[in-house]
Design an enzyme around this catalytic site. Structure first.
Site, PDB file in Angstrom:
ATOM      1  N   ASN A  62     -37.136  -4.624  99.015  1.00 49.09           N
ATOM      2  CA  ASN A  62     -36.838  -3.658 100.070  1.00 49.09           C
ATOM      3  C   ASN A  62     -37.834  -3.918 101.191  1.00 49.09           C
ATOM      4  O   ASN A  62     -39.006  -3.569 101.080  1.00 49.09           O
ATOM      5  CB  ASN A  62     -36.994  -2.235  99.516  1.00 49.09           C
ATOM      6  CG  ASN A  62     -36.823  -1.175 100.587  1.00 49.09           C
ATOM      7  OD1 ASN A  62     -36.469  -1.477 101.728  1.00 49.09           O
ATOM      8  ND2 ASN A  62     -37.081   0.072 100.223  1.00 49.09           N
ATOM      9  N   LYS A  77     -37.953  -2.635 104.018  1.00 56.98           N
ATOM     10  CA  LYS A  77     -38.239  -1.435 104.826  1.00 56.98           C
ATOM     11  C   LYS A  77     -38.181  -1.797 106.322  1.00 56.98           C
ATOM     12  O   LYS A  77     -37.386  -2.656 106.701  1.00 56.98           O
ATOM     13  CB  LYS A  77     -39.572  -0.803 104.396  1.00 56.98           C
ATOM     14  CG  LYS A  77     -39.609  -0.558 102.881  1.00 56.98           C
ATOM     15  CD  LYS A  77     -40.742   0.293 102.414  1.00 56.98           C
ATOM     16  CE  LYS A  77     -40.662   0.447 100.897  1.00 56.98           C
ATOM     17  NZ  LYS A  77     -41.671   1.345 100.368  1.00 56.98           N
ATOM     18  N   HIS A 127     -33.586   6.490  98.852  1.00 57.24           N
ATOM     19  CA  HIS A 127     -35.000   6.118  98.755  1.00 57.24           C
ATOM     20  C   HIS A 127     -35.858   7.332  99.136  1.00 57.24           C
ATOM     21  O   HIS A 127     -35.479   8.114 100.013  1.00 57.24           O
ATOM     22  CB  HIS A 127     -35.299   4.944  99.690  1.00 57.24           C
ATOM     23  CG  HIS A 127     -36.638   4.334  99.436  1.00 57.24           C
ATOM     24  ND1 HIS A 127     -37.804   4.914  99.887  1.00 57.24           N
ATOM     25  CD2 HIS A 127     -37.002   3.234  98.736  1.00 57.24           C
ATOM     26  CE1 HIS A 127     -38.827   4.173  99.484  1.00 57.24           C
ATOM     27  NE2 HIS A 127     -38.370   3.149  98.781  1.00 57.24           N
ATOM     28  N   GLU A 146     -38.368   7.585 100.884  1.00 54.51           N
ATOM     29  CA  GLU A 146     -38.722   7.639 102.315  1.00 54.51           C
ATOM     30  C   GLU A 146     -37.582   8.246 103.130  1.00 54.51           C
ATOM     31  O   GLU A 146     -37.823   8.902 104.144  1.00 54.51           O
ATOM     32  CB  GLU A 146     -39.108   6.235 102.807  1.00 54.51           C
ATOM     33  CG  GLU A 146     -40.479   5.840 102.254  1.00 54.51           C
ATOM     34  CD  GLU A 146     -40.720   4.356 102.060  1.00 54.51           C
ATOM     35  OE1 GLU A 146     -39.935   3.538 102.599  1.00 54.51           O
ATOM     36  OE2 GLU A 146     -41.678   4.008 101.351  1.00 54.51           O
ATOM     37  N   GLU A 175     -38.563   5.267  91.139  1.00 50.17           N
ATOM     38  CA  GLU A 175     -39.706   5.001  92.007  1.00 50.17           C
ATOM     39  C   GLU A 175     -40.564   6.268  92.127  1.00 50.17           C
ATOM     40  O   GLU A 175     -40.235   7.156  92.927  1.00 50.17           O
ATOM     41  CB  GLU A 175     -39.238   4.597  93.412  1.00 50.17           C
ATOM     42  CG  GLU A 175     -38.414   3.329  93.453  1.00 50.17           C
ATOM     43  CD  GLU A 175     -38.525   2.634  94.811  1.00 50.17           C
ATOM     44  OE1 GLU A 175     -38.722   1.416  94.806  1.00 50.17           O
ATOM     45  OE2 GLU A 175     -38.448   3.300  95.851  1.00 50.17           O
ATOM     46  N   GLY A 222     -46.450   1.990  97.678  1.00 47.88           N
ATOM     47  CA  GLY A 222     -47.386   1.536  98.708  1.00 47.88           C
ATOM     48  C   GLY A 222     -48.820   1.949  98.469  1.00 47.88           C
ATOM     49  O   GLY A 222     -49.653   1.845  99.370  1.00 47.88           O
ATOM     50  N   SER A 256     -45.433  -0.194  93.873  1.00 44.04           N
ATOM     51  CA  SER A 256     -46.592  -1.084  93.694  1.00 44.04           C
ATOM     52  C   SER A 256     -46.373  -2.151  92.629  1.00 44.04           C
ATOM     53  O   SER A 256     -47.313  -2.533  91.933  1.00 44.04           O
ATOM     54  CB  SER A 256     -47.866  -0.273  93.412  1.00 44.04           C
ATOM     55  OG  SER A 256     -48.160   0.555  94.529  1.00 44.04           O
TER      56      SER A 256
HETATM   57  P1  13P Z   1     -44.111  -0.860  97.262  1.00 47.48           P
HETATM   58  O1  13P Z   1     -43.720  -2.023  96.383  1.00 47.48           O
HETATM   59  O2  13P Z   1     -44.652  -1.308  98.598  1.00 47.48           O
HETATM   60  O3  13P Z   1     -44.955   0.118  96.552  1.00 47.48           O
HETATM   61  O4  13P Z   1     -42.740  -0.115  97.643  1.00 47.48           O
HETATM   62  C1  13P Z   1     -41.870   0.233  96.631  1.00 47.48           C
HETATM   63  C2  13P Z   1     -40.621   0.727  97.235  1.00 47.48           C
HETATM   64  O5  13P Z   1     -40.578   1.788  97.834  1.00 47.48           O
HETATM   65  C3  13P Z   1     -39.433  -0.117  97.112  1.00 47.48           C
HETATM   66  O6  13P Z   1     -38.273   0.563  97.500  1.00 47.48           O
END
Ligand code: 13P
Length: 251
Positions: A10, A12, A97, A99, A167, A173, A213
């Site tokens: 992803n 982002k 997601h 976010e 997740e 992150g 992560s």
């Molecule tokens: P990270 O791997 O940067 O922690 O992000 C995970 C994520 O949100 C994937 O959709």
């Protein structure tokens, strides 16, 4: 039942044409040289889906969107319909997601509509769920996951058109991950929920990804867990070397 792992990146809100195409092209070249034991997917920003899909066509690297609207078309300025992603060569779309749930206030009901729209367009929906740190600290992880699973999965979901991604919000992150026992517990719970919702044969084929992560140094341990069928990777998916190392961990 053997489930073929899915390693999904992803990206982002990262990448302009040159670096996005270069990253995808590098991955496609590696797949051609040394086919992995997992399905590989990249989900670039919507602006790059077309270019990336064209750059990797025929390589086996799948391309997906990061979100779609719950309706098929209409007066929704700035939004993207599932069929538009499909039209550009996408095979998947991430929905729900954290976010999106946080930044855009998306509810599970909206996520369910998005997943249904993805299915109607012929896309595989990657439905994300996971608890916040406060919810984990309050002992509510399994209840939150259960509520999000029940609320976000549309009628007609099958292991062929749906993937679940667990997740934990606090692991995204941050460099922090749950213990393998904690990941195993949540994935087992999701498998149990899938059994009730879809029946045991379908639940056994459903892919449940871990995200938060995931990186080359912890991927092997996480991917070795019985009910972890791949990863949804953010930061580490932006470097071909790291993403490839994670894919190799799925062998
Ligand atoms: P990270 O791997 O940067 O922690 O992000 C995970 C994520 O949100 C994937 O959709």
């Amino acid at each position: 039942m053997a489930r073929r792992p899915l390693i999904a990146g992803n990206w982002k809100m990262n990448g302009l044409t040159a670096d996005g195409v270069a990253l995808a092209t590098a991955l496609a070249a590696r797949i051609r040289e040394n086919p992995p034991a997992a399905d590989l997917l990249v989900c670039p920003p919507a602006t790059l889906v077309d270019r990336v899909a064209r750059a990797v066509e025929g390589s086996g690297l799948a391309v997906g969107g990061q979100d779609c609207h719950g309706e098929r078309s209409g007066a929704h300025t700035g939004d993207i319909a599932a069929a538009m992603l499909k039209d550009l060569g996408a095979g998947y779309v991430i929905v729900g997601h954290s976010e999106r749930r946080t930044d855009h206030g998306e509810t599970s009901a909206q996520v369910r509509a998005k997943a249904a729209a993805a299915h109607a367009a012929g896309l595989v929906a990657i439905v994300c769920l996971g608890e916040t740190e406060a919810e984990r600290d309050g002992g509510r992880t399994l209840a939150v996951v259960e509520a999000q699973f029940g609320g976000s999965l549309p009628e007609g979901a099958t292991p062929e058109n749906t993937v679940i991604a667990y997740e934990p919000v606090w692991a995204i992150g941050t460099g922090r991950t749950p213990t393998t026992a904690e990941v195993a517990e949540v994935h087992r719970t999701i498998r149990d929920l899938a059994e009730k919702a879809l029946g045991s044969a379908a639940a056994a084929r459903l892919r449940i990804l871990y995200g938060g992560s995931m990186k080359p140094s912890n991927a092997k341990e996480l991917l070795a867990l019985t009910d972890v069928d791949g990863g949804l990777i953010g930061g580490a998916s932006l470097k071909a070397e790291d993403f490839w190392a994670i894919a190799e961990s799925a062998r």
